[in-house]
Design an enzyme around this catalytic site. Structure first.
Site, mmCIF file in Angstrom:
data_model
loop_
_atom_site.group_PDB
_atom_site.id
_atom_site.type_symbol
_atom_site.label_atom_id
_atom_site.label_comp_id
_atom_site.label_asym_id
_atom_site.label_seq_id
_atom_site.Cartn_x
_atom_site.Cartn_y
_atom_site.Cartn_z
ATOM 1 N N ASP A 10 0.757 -1.293 0.261
ATOM 2 C CA ASP A 10 0.268 0.261 -0.441
ATOM 3 C C ASP A 10 0.827 0.966 0.008
ATOM 4 O OD1 ASP A 10 -2.487 1.514 0.309
ATOM 5 O OD2 ASP A 10 -2.082 2.188 2.207
ATOM 6 N N SER A 11 0.037 2.477 -0.420
ATOM 7 C CA SER A 11 0.710 4.090 -0.583
ATOM 8 C C SER A 11 1.280 3.316 1.299
ATOM 9 C CB SER A 11 0.154 4.976 -0.460
ATOM 10 O OG SER A 11 -0.897 4.810 -0.030
ATOM 11 N N CYS A 73 -4.324 -1.277 -2.617
ATOM 12 C CA CYS A 73 -4.130 0.458 -2.326
ATOM 13 C C CYS A 73 -5.409 0.598 -4.022
ATOM 14 C CB CYS A 73 -2.622 0.583 -2.782
ATOM 15 S SG CYS A 73 -2.397 2.562 -3.476
ATOM 16 N N GLU A 152 -2.991 9.445 7.154
ATOM 17 C CA GLU A 152 -1.652 9.100 7.492
ATOM 18 C C GLU A 152 -0.937 10.017 8.180
ATOM 19 O OE1 GLU A 152 0.886 7.363 5.754
ATOM 20 O OE2 GLU A 152 -0.668 5.885 4.678
ATOM 21 N N CYS A 183 -10.484 3.576 -1.759
ATOM 22 C CA CYS A 183 -9.468 3.923 -1.633
ATOM 23 C C CYS A 183 -9.165 3.180 0.043
ATOM 24 C CB CYS A 183 -8.691 5.134 -0.935
ATOM 25 S SG CYS A 183 -7.300 5.515 -0.202
ATOM 26 N N HIS A 185 -7.558 3.706 2.854
ATOM 27 C CA HIS A 185 -6.959 4.562 3.934
ATOM 28 C C HIS A 185 -8.759 5.184 3.935
ATOM 29 C CE1 HIS A 185 -2.612 4.595 2.295
ATOM 30 N NE2 HIS A 185 -2.832 5.517 3.468
#
Length: 266
Positions: A10-11, A73, A152, A183, A185
């Protein structure tokens, strides 16, 4: 039986939402996770750069002798999944098709919303997948570039997060009955998103849906982990500060774990 680990990329920390679901559904499988938080979010970056970064994450996971790679991701899935899948001789899964299928099953009115990073939305991949499976659907896509940075930076419970989500989602409120969190996240912001969209809107977690496909493929290829073999510790790697990654991971996964910093070429 295959006792090698499953690799996740994942990012940043978003893919932990997929890992949480995997731990719940497949508790005997071992995990190696790499989050590229130093270069997150991927969403605003050009496609060629995302492709390059994704291959670096894939190659890192291959050094860990993984039996399968999961693109946890959406942005990396949209840009590089097809290419990577063709070139590797192990199963490679993305999160977009499972999320699209789940949205079609969920909607009662045919009005589906997609929220994602700028790259995922501009790729139009969710709308295309949904329309290919069910052309009668009405799909409304919305880029939410501020969501992943909130996660993040561990601001998911802040008043800023509530304001950003409220303002970002305004164009979709009252217009869809199903919303794809495009996404990985975004499930970390789920309570706020649900509150803004209203209790009747079904939220689709594309990462959680992907775990069902992982389970199917493990069975199909007969590469489930043997329950008789002692579990090793799951391995988590980040390209950024391991302490901040660990704080989010421990809160989200509800268990202690070790996180190691690694450098990838930039």
């Amino acid at each position: 039986m295959d006792n090698r680990p499953i690799g996740f990329l994942d990012s940043g920390v978003g893919g932990l939402t997929v890992v949480k679901e995997l731990m719940r559904q497949l508790p005997f499988e071992e995990i190696v996770y790499i989050g590229d938080s130093a270069r997150a979010p991927y969403g605003p970056r050009p496609a060629e750069q995302i492709r390059e970064y994704t291959w670096e994450l894939v190659n890192f996971l291959l050094t860990k002798n993984v039996k399968m790679i999961v693109f946890a991701c959406n942005t990396a899935t949209a840009v590089a999944w097809e290419e990577v899948k063709e070139k590797l001789d192990i199963p490679v899964l993305g999160v977009i098709l499972p999320g699209s299928s789940a949205a079609i099953k969920s909607t009662l009115t045919g009005n589906i919303g997609i929220i994602g990073t700028p790259m995922t939305i501009s790729s139009d991949i969710y709308r295309q997948k949904i329309m290919a499976l069910a052309p009668q659907m009405e799909v409304k896509s919305l880029s939410c570039p501020k969501f992943a940075p909130l996660v993040e930076s561990n601001q998911i419970n802040s008043s800023i997060a509530k304001k950003v989500v409220y303002e970002s989602l305004a164009p979709l409120v009252g217009r869809v009955d199903t919303l794809v969190l495009g996404c990985t996240h975004y499930p970390l912001l789920r309570p706020i998103i649900q509150n803004v969209m209203g209790p009747k809107v079904k939220l689709i977690d594309s990462g959680a849906e992907c775990v069902r496909d992982i389970s199917v493929l493990l069975n199909y290829f007969q590469i489930n982990r043997s329950r008789a073999v002692e579990m090793k510790e799951h391995c988590f790697y980040t390209t950024a500060n391991p302490e901040s990654f660990k704080q989010i991971a421990v809160n989200w996964l509800g268990r202690d774990l070790s996180v190691e910093h690694i450098e990838l070429s930039d």
